[in-house]
Design a protein around this motif. Structure first.
Motif, short mmCIF file in Angstrom:
data_model
loop_
_atom_site.label_atom_id
_atom_site.label_comp_id
_atom_site.label_asym_id
_atom_site.label_seq_id
_atom_site.Cartn_x
_atom_site.Cartn_y
_atom_site.Cartn_z
N LYS A 298 0.81 -1.23 0.00
CA LYS A 298 0.00 0.00 0.00
C LYS A 298 0.84 1.27 0.00
CE LYS A 298 -0.70 0.03 5.04
NZ LYS A 298 -1.70 0.06 6.11
N ASN A 299 2.09 1.22 0.54
CA ASN A 299 2.88 2.46 0.57
C ASN A 299 3.88 2.55 -0.58
OD1 ASN A 299 4.54 0.44 1.65
ND2 ASN A 299 5.75 1.93 2.81
N PHE A 300 3.67 1.74 -1.63
CA PHE A 300 4.49 1.82 -2.85
C PHE A 300 3.62 2.37 -3.98
CE2 PHE A 300 7.11 -0.80 -0.33
CZ PHE A 300 8.37 -0.89 -0.91
N SER A 301 4.16 3.32 -4.76
CA SER A 301 3.43 3.82 -5.91
C SER A 301 4.40 4.04 -7.07
CB SER A 301 2.71 5.13 -5.57
OG SER A 301 3.65 6.14 -5.24
N ILE A 302 3.89 4.00 -8.28
CA ILE A 302 4.73 4.21 -9.46
C ILE A 302 4.66 5.68 -9.85
CG2 ILE A 302 5.14 3.56 -11.86
CD1 ILE A 302 3.75 0.88 -11.24
N ALA A 303 5.79 6.35 -9.77
CA ALA A 303 5.85 7.78 -10.10
C ALA A 303 6.59 8.04 -11.41
CB ALA A 303 6.55 8.55 -8.96
N GLY A 304 7.45 7.09 -11.81
CA GLY A 304 8.31 7.31 -12.97
C GLY A 304 9.67 7.82 -12.54
N ASN A 305 10.59 7.91 -13.49
CA ASN A 305 11.93 8.42 -13.22
C ASN A 305 12.08 9.78 -13.88
OD1 ASN A 305 14.48 8.10 -12.03
ND2 ASN A 305 15.39 7.46 -13.97
N PRO A 306 12.26 10.85 -13.10
CA PRO A 306 12.26 12.21 -13.67
C PRO A 306 13.36 12.43 -14.69
CG PRO A 306 12.09 12.28 -11.28
CD PRO A 306 12.44 10.87 -11.64
N LEU A 307 12.99 13.06 -15.79
CA LEU A 307 13.95 13.46 -16.83
C LEU A 307 14.24 14.94 -16.65
CD1 LEU A 307 15.36 12.46 -19.53
CD2 LEU A 307 13.42 13.52 -20.70
N ARG A 308 15.51 15.31 -16.66
CA ARG A 308 15.88 16.71 -16.47
C ARG A 308 15.31 17.58 -17.60
NH1 ARG A 308 22.25 15.97 -15.73
NH2 ARG A 308 21.79 14.14 -17.01
N SER A 309 14.51 18.58 -17.23
CA SER A 309 13.88 19.45 -18.22
C SER A 309 14.92 20.23 -19.03
CB SER A 309 12.91 20.43 -17.55
OG SER A 309 13.60 21.23 -16.60
N SER A 310 16.09 20.46 -18.42
CA SER A 310 17.15 21.22 -19.11
C SER A 310 17.66 20.48 -20.35
CB SER A 310 18.32 21.48 -18.15
OG SER A 310 18.85 20.24 -17.67
N LEU A 311 17.48 19.16 -20.38
CA LEU A 311 17.96 18.38 -21.52
C LEU A 311 17.04 18.50 -22.73
CD1 LEU A 311 19.10 15.07 -19.76
CD2 LEU A 311 20.47 17.10 -20.28
N ILE A 312 15.79 18.88 -22.47
CA ILE A 312 14.80 18.93 -23.55
C ILE A 312 14.82 20.27 -24.27
CG2 ILE A 312 12.33 18.66 -24.04
CD1 ILE A 312 12.16 17.03 -21.44
N LYS A 313 15.21 21.33 -23.56
CA LYS A 313 15.25 22.66 -24.18
C LYS A 313 16.27 22.69 -25.31
CE LYS A 313 14.19 24.91 -19.78
NZ LYS A 313 14.75 25.76 -18.71
N LYS A 314 15.93 23.42 -26.37
CA LYS A 314 16.86 23.57 -27.49
C LYS A 314 18.18 24.13 -27.00
CE LYS A 314 17.90 23.68 -31.92
NZ LYS A 314 18.09 22.44 -32.68
N ALA A 315 19.27 23.43 -27.30
CA ALA A 315 20.58 23.82 -26.76
C ALA A 315 21.51 24.29 -27.87
CB ALA A 315 21.20 22.63 -26.03
#
Length: 358
Positions: free
Chosen positions: A157-174
């Motif tokens: 009951k105290n486990f949930s699936i949240a995903g693994n966060p991806l750094r937003s800075s990597l998605i911005k046009k660089a």
């Protein structure tokens, strides 16, 4: 909300910090981490990255329990107790609403201190199995946020699936790094051994470099390497790749050679980069091999195990990867990692649900 963040998995921690700073600027974040790296006694990556984000950083030292031998445990126990007491003092002085932990040996004394001070605890697990610290903390944490479904914990009951966060800075046009000038007629090959680099991969690349440069431009993240790499206009070695530089590389590279830690695999998968994975054979529960096999299963990567590694095989596998690049890219695009863009929001929601109401 005042949040203390700690733990050894820095990449998802930074992704969550960036999300909170952008979307909830009124929240206060305090980071507890190592001031110096274990490898070369230079400033740790967490200290450097937290400083960039102008957050309060509090240094903590605690033993890494590498051995279960009674004598070693007895020797390390006083230092561990001191780390708990220091963590408890930090929590009493700063009075956070919640602790967010990202695993690793340093998180354990902080989590114990949080429990002793009745501070709510959320832990995040980025891999397919809980590490030792997270296994211990999971027994008294309010919630364990998993990056993926783990059958063993499916009905807890105290486990949930949240995903693994991806750094937003990597998605911005660089922008292209100012140190990079390469022959754009050749494909770009990105080589990484993970944050600390890999001496085995570095040695292999050094042996194969002359042949590799016939077909590729190369960016090589070496870590604190002792090998003598000499840069030229088609080969660039860097001990550490900055986030903005990494963003451009992930957005523009054609192929990669890499270890297969959870965060690295997720990033390469998200950007659909055909990759030759060389999993770290000593990774806990062989998790790096498992990470790579998930991509190999749907035709999204090739795997060369370290025990079979040599220069001839590396070149042969890389040729196969390049020949099948378009198909592999298509497979990766059709299998983007789930919840990577929503994971930080999911974790933040858990923080709101369990934080102390003042």
């Amino acid at each position: 909300m005042k949040i203390i963040i700690t733990g050894g998995h820095l990449t998802p921690a930074l992704a969550c910090i960036d999300f909170i700073q952008k979307n909830h600027p009124g929240d206060e974040i305090i980071f507890i981490g190592r001031k110096f790296s274990q490898e070369n006694k230079q400033l740790s990556q967490e200290k450097t990255e937290i400083k960039k984000r102008t957050l309060k950083f509090l240094a903590l030292s605690t033993p890494k329990f590498l051995s279960h031998k009674t004598l070693n445990l007895l020797i390390q126990m006083p230092q561990f107790i001191r780390a708990i007491l220091k963590s408890k003092q930090i929590i009493k002085v700063n009075r956070p609403d919640i602790l967010l932990s990202f695993g690793g040996y340093l998180s354990l004394p902080v989590a114990i201190a949080a429990k002793l001070t009745k501070t709510p605890i959320i832990i995040h697990e980025q891999t397919s199995s809980l590490g030792l610290a997270n296994r211990i903390i999971s027994h008294f944490a309010n919630t364990v946020a998993l990056s993926q479904e783990i059958k063993k914990y499916k009905n807890h009951k105290n486990f949930s699936i949240a995903g693994n966060p991806l750094r937003s800075s990597l998605i911005k046009k660089a922008n292209k790094p100012n140190w990079l000038e390469h022959d754009e007629r050749k494909p770009l090959l990105y080589i990484t051994g993970g944050n600390q680099g890999s001496q085995i991969i570095n040695k292999l690349i050094l042996e194969s470099l002359e042949d590799l440069l016939k077909d590729f431009n190369i960016i090589h993240q070496t870590g604190s390497s002792k090998n003598n790499f000499k840069n030229n206009k088609n080969y660039y070695s860097k001990a550490w790749i900055k986030e903005k530089e990494l963003a451009w590389i992930l957005q523009n590279t054609d192929l990669a050679i890499s270890r297969s830690g959870a965060n690295t695999v997720q990033e390469l998968q998200y950007f659909a980069i055909p990759t030759l994975f060389i999993p770290l054979p000593t990774a806990r529960n062989n998790e790096q091999l498992d990470n790579a096999k998930k991509l190999e299963k749907f035709g999204g990567a090739l795997i060369l195990e370290q025990k079979r590694i040599n220069s001839t095989k590396l070149l042969r596998y890389l040729e196969k990867l390049n020949d099948n690049k378009k198909l592999i890219q298509k497979n990766l695009q059709e299998n983007k990692p789930e919840q990577s863009l929503d994971a930080a929001q999911n974790i933040y929601q858990l923080l709101k649900e369990h934080a102390v109401k003042k």
